[in-house]
Motif scaffolding. Structure first.
Motif, PDB file in Angstrom:
ATOM      1  N   LEU A   3       0.865  -1.184   0.000  1.00  0.00           N
ATOM      2  CA  LEU A   3       0.000   0.000   0.000  1.00  0.00           C
ATOM      3  C   LEU A   3       0.900   1.231   0.000  1.00  0.00           C
ATOM      4  O   LEU A   3       2.014   1.178   0.520  1.00  0.00           O
TER       5      LEU A   3
ATOM      6  N   ARG B  66       2.174   8.433  -4.702  1.00  0.00           N
ATOM      7  CA  ARG B  66       1.149   7.945  -5.624  1.00  0.00           C
ATOM      8  C   ARG B  66       1.420   8.507  -7.006  1.00  0.00           C
ATOM      9  O   ARG B  66       2.021   9.574  -7.126  1.00  0.00           O
ATOM     10  N   GLY B 107      -4.985   5.165  -0.241  1.00  0.00           N
ATOM     11  CA  GLY B 107      -4.771   3.959   0.524  1.00  0.00           C
ATOM     12  C   GLY B 107      -5.565   3.941   1.813  1.00  0.00           C
ATOM     13  O   GLY B 107      -5.593   2.955   2.519  1.00  0.00           O
ATOM     14  N   PRO B 136      -9.387  -0.345   0.385  1.00  0.00           N
ATOM     15  CA  PRO B 136      -8.381  -1.006  -0.436  1.00  0.00           C
ATOM     16  C   PRO B 136      -7.966  -2.326   0.200  1.00  0.00           C
ATOM     17  O   PRO B 136      -7.865  -2.443   1.417  1.00  0.00           O
ATOM     18  N   TRP B 141      -9.800  -2.160  -4.894  1.00  0.00           N
ATOM     19  CA  TRP B 141     -10.695  -1.417  -4.022  1.00  0.00           C
ATOM     20  C   TRP B 141     -12.022  -2.152  -3.928  1.00  0.00           C
ATOM     21  O   TRP B 141     -12.564  -2.594  -4.932  1.00  0.00           O
TER      22      TRP B 141
END
Lengths: 495, 182
Positions: A3, B66, B107, B136, B141
């Motif tokens: 993540l 990201r 996230g 997530p 997702w």
């Protein structure tokens, strides 16, 4: 599985150092406090520059003392800045420097009028009285203490909703206090002061905040009921009495008290604030129309009933006619001459004659500023007020709870209306009412109350900008195994 | 006031200099407003979106872990429900009063509902206080209905257990429709 990291490493910045508590995860605040500091330094520069220009015009030389005063002024507001870093690190960056700049210019102007008066007294061989600027400086210090206290004590503006009715009651009691014999005092024909020792205090300034809290708290809770359950009469949605009752009672009581105390300006201000909060809460245009109708009716009635209203209106409509310029509208006309003498660029600080206007450091400080800074300076000052109101309304737009929205709207509208009623009165756009110019006029209660307003606006914008993640309910993350094994159904209780 | 001391010219220069200083302050303040309004991360978020989410990209360091969010809104077609192929980077509201709202995915779970502390605050009589959320898991997702009154629908299927959300698939909550995009 990777993540993305929950938050990127934050650079070591002053705000994080000063914030006594860790900022919520995943939240990065724009460099608000840095911008605030830059603007605040500039505001200090403005005040110092004004003082330097004044001393140059008055004494013909610049002394090192000016820098000392400037540093002192900056240190004063620097304390407020540190308090914002500490208690509201995500708050709006513009409100504090704009307030400081207006306060600084106001202080210099008050000092300038002090100088002119002491010069006149010296020339006449009288004793030189203590200036208003010193008192105002003490009040500014007090205002900053109140500002810090509000930020420190009120960590979340929603706690104020607990005191909705208390605030309403306290607001009305404070309005009533000046009528009580012994502590009340009559100054300049209006009985709206409390006198404690050498300081006089105008409680209506504080009750304006308390009533805003009451209106916002009550209407924030009841707005759905009010706007849905109201019967429609002749195309207008009229509220059920029991829904709107408390607000109307509070509003009428405060208005009645103000009329009895002959404080036109504050009653106008409360009425406008009430209408703004009511409209924001219910989105009913018809109620604004009803309110405006009530206002017109009330104004006509007040005109018929009260002598001082007739005098004010006469002085406004016929300012230059008959014997008015030497009697009832003397102050207004002298103020207008002051504006005219200033012209576009003004006479320069310390080079006009603002003392010709009575009350040139309180109600008519705008005329003094207009004379010495000219149209250019007055417009800059009005833009500063506009920016303050704009930032307040922005806090209201961003606020996610109805109470915060209504309170920020009401308080910003209060500042806007106060400036409009005050400056409009001095410029003969509307009849003259006795209100002070926020942050600039000489007058302690005004600056303390308005500093509290700014603190509340900062608190609302801070609470909004910071994530409410810390308070989010610890709802269990869903069990991933449940998806793989389809028999298991995940039940998460809605909260 | 003694008018004999400084020359007229000096006083004139001081006067004009001070007015310039005054307006410089005003313009600096206006620039700060502008910086706040047109902040790149804030421009994409609108009313109803968590301000915290909007403020995230606004820090002094422009680099983000990201992927840089592409401006064109057209999502490239991707195999439905392919894990990790093209991780979605944002949620876009396509229908309803908040249409056009974009929430960047970081996230963190995204909560949707009428409750004021939701990530996406809906003003919709058909939505529950805590209606649904996007969570997530392993690069995908999932949409999860939080026991809402009127239900959450993923491509016309009622969401009863957490379901993976493909890119571009409509998720309907009350009057609001949202979808994941790259």
């Amino acid at each position: 599985m990777t993540l993305p990291p929950l938050r990127r490493p934050r650079p070591a910045d002053l705000t994080a150092t000063f914030a006594g508590f860790p900022l919520p995860a995943g939240l990065d605040i724009p460099p608000y406090r840095r911008r605030e500091l830059v603007l605040l330094v500039f505001a200090g520069l403005l005040a110092t520059g004004a003082l330097a220009a004044l001393m140059l015009a008055h004494d013909g030389k610049l002394t090192f003392q000016i820098a000392t005063y400037g540093l002192g002024f900056f240190a004063l507001w620097g304390v407020a800045h540190l308090a914002v870093r500490w208690f509201a690190p995500a708050a709006d960056p513009l409100l504090l420097p704009l307030t400081a700049a207006l306060n600084g210019i106001g202080l210099v102007m008050i000092y300038r009028i002090d100088l002119a008066r002491s010069d006149a007294q010296r020339k006449a061989g009288e004793d030189v009285t203590v200036g208003a600027a010193q008192t105002q400086l003490v009040w500014t210090l007090l205002a900053i203490i109140v500002f810090v206290l509000v930020l420190a004590v009120m960590r979340d503006h929603t706690t104020l909703t607990r005191y909705t009715y208390t605030a309403g009651l306290a607001g009305i009691v404070l309005l009533l206090l000046p009528v009580v014999p012994g502590i009340g005092a009559t100054i300049n024909g209006a009985r709206l002061w409390l006198r404690v020792g050498p300081f006089s205090f105008q409680p209506s300034e504080v009750s304006k905040i308390l009533l805003a809290i009451f209106f916002a708290g009550y209407l924030g809770r009841m707005r759905d009921v009010i706007s849905v359950a109201s019967p429609t009469v002749l195309g207008l949605k009229l509220p059920r009495p029991r829904d709107l009752g408390p607000v109307v009672v509070a509003w009428a009581a405060s208005l009645g008290v103000l009329i009895v105390e002959k404080d036109l300006g504050s009653s106008l201000l409360l009425f406008a604030m009430f209408l703004v909060i009511l409209y924001t809460a219910t989105e009913q245009v018809s109620w604004v129309l009803v309110g405006l109708g009530l206002f017109c009716g009330g104004a006509m009635l007040a005109y018929q009933l009260f002598d001082h209203v007739q005098v004010r209106v006469d002085g406004w409509l016929h300012a230059f006619q008959g014997t008015n310029p030497t009697s009832t509208s003397y102050q207004l006309v002298q103020g207008l001459y002051g504006f005219a003498a200033g012209g576009v660029l003004g006479t320069g600080i310390g080079q006009g004659n603002p003392t010709k206007v009575p009350f040139s450091n309180t109600d008519f400080i705008m005329a003094s500023l207009g004379e010495e800074l000219g149209l250019t300076g007055v417009m800059a000052i009005l833009v500063m007020y506009m920016l303050i109101v704009m930032r307040g309304l922005r806090a209201a737009v961003a606020a996610r709870d109805p109470f915060g929205k209504l309170l920020a709207t009401g308080l910003s509208a209060t500042i806007a209306f106060q400036v409009f009623v005050q400056v409009g009165g001095v410029m003969r756009l509307i009849p003259l009412t006795g209100l002070t110019l926020p942050f600039m006029s000489y007058g302690g209660s005004s600056i303390v109350a308005n500093a509290a307003i700014i603190a509340i606006l900062l608190r609302i914008s801070d609470t909004t900008t910071r994530d409410k993640r810390e308070k989010a309910d610890p709802a269990p993350l869903f069990d991933p195994g449940a998806v793989a094994g389809a028999e298991t159904q995940v039940v998460v209780k809605a909260t | 006031m003694d008018p004999t001391q400084p020359s007229e010219l000096v006083l004139l220069l001081v006067k004009i200099g001070y007015l310039t200083l005054l307006w410089a302050f005003v313009l600096l303040a206006v620039r700060a407003v502008r910086a706040d309004l047109f902040d790149p991360a804030r421009r994409r978020t609108r009313r109803g979106v968590a301000v915290g989410a909007g403020a995230q990209g606004a820090g002094p360091i422009p680099h983000r872990p990201r992927p840089a969010q592409p401006r064109p809104a057209a999502p490239a077609p991707s195999p439905p429900n392919a894990p990790n192929a093209y991780p979605p980077s944002k949620v876009v509201v396509t229908k309803g009063p908040l249409a056009g709202t974009v929430i960047p995915l970081t996230g963190e779970p995204i909560t949707i509902g009428r409750a004021p502390d939701s990530t996406l605050v809906l003003d919709d009589d058909f939505a529950s206080g805590r209606h649904a959320r996007l969570v997530p898991h392993e690069g995908r997702w999932f949409v999860e209905d939080l026991n809402s009154t009127n239900g959450t629908f993923l491509e016309h299927t009622k969401v009863t257990t957490p379901m993976p959300v493909p890119l571009g698939a409509p998720v309907r909550i009350g009057k609001t429709v949202l979808e994941l995009r790259r």
